[in-house]
Design an enzyme around this catalytic site. Sequence first.
Site, PDB file in Angstrom:
ATOM      1  N   ASP A 162     -10.672   9.991   4.166  1.00 22.23           N
ATOM      2  CA  ASP A 162      -9.812   9.742   5.319  1.00 22.23           C
ATOM      3  C   ASP A 162      -9.889   8.248   5.583  1.00 22.23           C
ATOM      4  O   ASP A 162     -10.933   7.739   6.012  1.00 22.23           O
ATOM      5  CB  ASP A 162     -10.304  10.531   6.531  1.00 22.23           C
ATOM      6  CG  ASP A 162      -9.403  10.393   7.741  1.00 22.23           C
ATOM      7  OD1 ASP A 162      -8.560   9.459   7.777  1.00 22.23           O
ATOM      8  OD2 ASP A 162      -9.523  11.212   8.673  1.00 22.23           O
ATOM      9  N   VAL A 169      12.317   7.585   1.213  1.00 24.46           N
ATOM     10  CA  VAL A 169      11.857   8.083  -0.077  1.00 24.46           C
ATOM     11  C   VAL A 169      11.693   9.596   0.035  1.00 24.46           C
ATOM     12  O   VAL A 169      11.160  10.097   1.034  1.00 24.46           O
ATOM     13  CB  VAL A 169      10.521   7.439  -0.492  1.00 24.46           C
ATOM     14  CG1 VAL A 169      10.108   7.902  -1.883  1.00 24.46           C
ATOM     15  CG2 VAL A 169      10.625   5.912  -0.454  1.00 24.46           C
ATOM     16  N   LYS A 171       4.099  -1.413  10.389  1.00 20.06           N
ATOM     17  CA  LYS A 171       4.494  -1.929   9.087  1.00 20.06           C
ATOM     18  C   LYS A 171       4.768  -3.433   9.129  1.00 20.06           C
ATOM     19  O   LYS A 171       4.580  -4.127   8.119  1.00 20.06           O
ATOM     20  CB  LYS A 171       5.715  -1.157   8.565  1.00 20.06           C
ATOM     21  CG  LYS A 171       5.411   0.290   8.187  1.00 20.06           C
ATOM     22  CD  LYS A 171       4.382   0.369   7.058  1.00 20.06           C
ATOM     23  CE  LYS A 171       4.160   1.788   6.577  1.00 20.06           C
ATOM     24  NZ  LYS A 171       3.229   1.866   5.418  1.00 20.06           N
ATOM     25  N   ASN A 225      -1.559   2.736  -0.110  1.00 23.71           N
ATOM     26  CA  ASN A 225      -0.365   3.557   0.063  1.00 23.71           C
ATOM     27  C   ASN A 225      -0.469   4.522   1.239  1.00 23.71           C
ATOM     28  O   ASN A 225       0.555   4.931   1.789  1.00 23.71           O
ATOM     29  CB  ASN A 225      -0.101   4.348  -1.227  1.00 23.71           C
ATOM     30  CG  ASN A 225       0.944   5.421  -1.040  1.00 23.71           C
ATOM     31  OD1 ASN A 225       2.108   5.135  -0.808  1.00 23.71           O
ATOM     32  ND2 ASN A 225       0.525   6.681  -1.129  1.00 23.71           N
ATOM     33  N   TYR A 285       5.838   2.846  14.752  1.00 25.50           N
ATOM     34  CA  TYR A 285       5.718   2.904  13.294  1.00 25.50           C
ATOM     35  C   TYR A 285       6.203   1.591  12.678  1.00 25.50           C
ATOM     36  O   TYR A 285       5.532   1.014  11.810  1.00 25.50           O
ATOM     37  CB  TYR A 285       6.530   4.067  12.738  1.00 25.50           C
ATOM     38  CG  TYR A 285       6.612   4.050  11.224  1.00 25.50           C
ATOM     39  CD1 TYR A 285       5.500   4.376  10.453  1.00 25.50           C
ATOM     40  CD2 TYR A 285       7.790   3.688  10.571  1.00 25.50           C
ATOM     41  CE1 TYR A 285       5.561   4.336   9.068  1.00 25.50           C
ATOM     42  CE2 TYR A 285       7.858   3.643   9.191  1.00 25.50           C
ATOM     43  CZ  TYR A 285       6.745   3.962   8.448  1.00 25.50           C
ATOM     44  OH  TYR A 285       6.805   3.915   7.071  1.00 25.50           O
ATOM     45  N   ARG A 294     -10.719  -4.812   3.008  1.00 27.13           N
ATOM     46  CA  ARG A 294     -11.982  -5.520   3.200  1.00 27.13           C
ATOM     47  C   ARG A 294     -13.031  -5.078   2.183  1.00 27.13           C
ATOM     48  O   ARG A 294     -13.736  -5.912   1.590  1.00 27.13           O
ATOM     49  CB  ARG A 294     -12.501  -5.284   4.617  1.00 27.13           C
ATOM     50  CG  ARG A 294     -13.798  -6.022   4.923  1.00 27.13           C
ATOM     51  CD  ARG A 294     -14.267  -5.771   6.339  1.00 27.13           C
ATOM     52  NE  ARG A 294     -14.554  -4.366   6.596  1.00 27.13           N
ATOM     53  CZ  ARG A 294     -14.928  -3.885   7.776  1.00 27.13           C
ATOM     54  NH1 ARG A 294     -15.035  -4.695   8.823  1.00 27.13           N
ATOM     55  NH2 ARG A 294     -15.183  -2.591   7.930  1.00 27.13           N
TER      56      ARG A 294
END
Length: 243
Positions: free
Chosen positions: A63, A187, A158, A90, A154, A123
């Site tokens: 997670d 997508v 991004k 991703n 959202y 990191r």
Amino acid sequence: MHDLSTRTVLVTGASSGIGEATAHAFAREGASVALAARRAGRLEEIAADLAAYDVETLVVPTDVRDESQVATMIDRTVDAFGTLDVLVNNAGLGRGSDVESLSTDQYRQMMDTNVDGCFFATRAALPHLRDADGTLVFVGSFAGQYPRGFNPVYAASKWWLRGFAHSVAAQVGELGVGVTVVNPSEVRTEFGSEDGDPFEERFDAGEVTEPEEVADAILFAARQDGSTVQELDIYRRDKFSEI
């Protein structure tokens, strides 16, 4: 160009959609692939499918919102393969809502995944990517470039991702790490399932971008050696008619 058959790749959000397609794309090239997501059973199924390419795989249930799990994800990948050459950030979550209707829980889910998860993974991976002259790929979004009245939080997450990615590039570019942001529009994946029908059910094949098209862009970025594709935009051809 990098020979991907010698590279080790870690893909977050690998249990479906863009992540799954990306894992297949790298495996076809002969890369060793580590698969990370929350659904362990689904990752095992995908790893079994990748066996057809005769490559090494690793399933790392993770997670990305959990800092310690992310650190373990990176450590297990490096322990298994001896290196980390490519990280594909991703994993992401989208909730469609205006600001007034968005609950605090929904807000936290998005920010914890899209912002914190991306930071934690980057990191932890950077020391290894520096050692390998590696590549860091961020899966961004059309929403991270243009205002989005119907899901502003959202979109903001991004926008943060793009700003973070380009700033990381400024930090580590001279150290040999390539950083690329790939920005798709819609997508056909499970995306959107939290608030209704997922995109793979809302759109017919060929109507919007397919996961494999995004995976091809990620593969292109990872092949670069000595130069960086800073950003790749993948939009359906009529997308700008909406703006």
